[in-house]
Design an enzyme around this catalytic site. Sequence first.
Site, PDB file in Angstrom:
ATOM      1  N   GLU A  84       1.030  -1.519   2.032  1.00  0.00           N
ATOM      2  CA  GLU A  84       0.037  -2.217   1.222  1.00  0.00           C
ATOM      3  C   GLU A  84       0.617  -3.388   0.438  1.00  0.00           C
ATOM      4  OE1 GLU A  84      -1.461   0.809  -1.286  1.00  0.00           O
ATOM      5  OE2 GLU A  84       0.381   0.985  -2.432  1.00  0.00           O
ATOM      6  N   SER A  85       1.934  -3.486   0.382  1.00  0.00           N
ATOM      7  CA  SER A  85       2.550  -4.658  -0.228  1.00  0.00           C
ATOM      8  C   SER A  85       2.358  -5.897   0.643  1.00  0.00           C
ATOM      9  CB  SER A  85       4.034  -4.409  -0.447  1.00  0.00           C
ATOM     10  OG  SER A  85       4.645  -3.984   0.748  1.00  0.00           O
TER      11      SER A  85
END
Lengths: 272, 280
Positions: B78-79
């Site tokens: 999700e980064s």
Amino acid sequence: MTELLRLDEAVETLVHDGDCVALEGFTHLIPFAAGHEIIRQGRRDLTLARLTPDIVSDQLIGMGCVRKLVFSWGGNPGVGSLHRLRDALEHSWPHPIEIEEHSHAGLANRYVAGASGLPFAILRGYAGTGLAAGVTNVAEVACPFTGERVSAVAALNPDVSIVHAQQADHEGNVQLWGITGVQKEAVLAARRTLVTVEEVVDALEPRPGATVLPSFVVTAVAEAPGGTRPSYATGYSERDDAFYASWDAISRDRRTFLDWMDAHVLAGARTR
Amino acid sequence: MSVDHTALSRPGDVAPLPGSAGVRSPAGSGATTDEVMAVVASRELVDATTCFVGIGIPSTAANLARRLHAPRLVLVYESGAIGAKPGRLPLSIGDGELADSADAVVSVPEVFNYWLQGGHIDVGMLGAAQVDRFANLNTTVIGEYASPSVRLPGAGGAPEIAASCGEVVVVVHQSTRTFVNELDFVTTVGHGDGPGARERLGLRGRGPSAVVTDLGVLRPDPVSRELVLGALHPGVSLDAALAATGWPLRVAPDLSTTAPPSHDELAALRALVAAGARRP
């Protein structure tokens, strides 16, 4: 356009009691030095907006700077809880704080709406969750074309957004690269912006995939080498995983926490 | 970080680093319970698919799968790291190693809006602090929301991962603390209140397809959507699984036993964990 200031001058000028302050940086490039300066200057009643409140948020909360936290994941990544956040929520120490909690996608889209000059953004999310029921700034809307129900999130326009970047030039143009999170959106959504940088350089070298924040969207730049530690700046430093692990013990106990802050953060004010 | 869910699987405790839990599984292979969970979860991942990865055991399992049977598995964090190929286990979803080894690094709004919500991710791997019989998940609070007994990190990416991935694999320790009759908070919708719930809520993915625990593997009934115990790990008794569940657990008529971690699986897992421990 952009002012190049000392960090203490920049925080004094741009961050006021009662402001909504976004501190962004998704694991990478977290603006620790700026957060510490806010603590040293004793700001109060802040609304702190941050997708992933981690150690710097724990420190701001534990030192009593924060009245309200707007967030989507509050933990010490890979380690466990944020004990100062938990103490505030579970035992109102040092005082009660209000929370507005989202998912990452929801809060990210609040910044997207803010950066886009729109009143809200839409996403597929929240439906059926407890977040939809209890959270302000989330509502269900119907698509005007198909009638489909989706979630709307209100724009977030911070009074001031603070981010850390690798470099700025003397005009205040900023370049950051690696994991860039939601920083561009947070900066473009804000009324005022402060960017701390690893270094001020004579000329920014174009880099594929980098995010550039031109000086006309940057209110102030402050040089703060190492200002993201224990987070990291790609090309400059490595993440200090050992410190993240050690924060668990430091933050668990109020006295230990206060002593640590006194020795490592507040001491910076006395020696200046 | 958001999806640091395995850190939550024992509310209030400090999560061990993946694989560091010293509890021996009764599997007899010398594997710890966390190692059994990671190995069994890794088997759920199919080569040449895309996987949205949470940190902790989900990340361990996904990276293990890429080293074993799924070398073309695309790991999405999700980064914004798409196609990450870390040489060691990351401690957070934003480690530099993920970005440095990725095919592309995009912003957080982009990874959620275009890549996840756009329907490009086949499977999500999530942990949780509480699971109910329909594989709905709680990572928010234990107790009352307004006055929690344990405040957990919150949603992170989980609600949208579960909403939009083609399917979801949940990895969680099984006990009456985690397998509860009623969640204290619904952070993430699995199969809602049963048949048709996901469709009514407009959730496009198929929802949880498996829940991998330290005792066995559960899968939703195709009609009722309720979790059914389909397999026990070697050496785990049915009574133990029933006792570790906060509702009357349904058991598949053809209840099977999972294959214990093979020599190759364990060796690859331990090499991965050892590399993670040698961080600077």
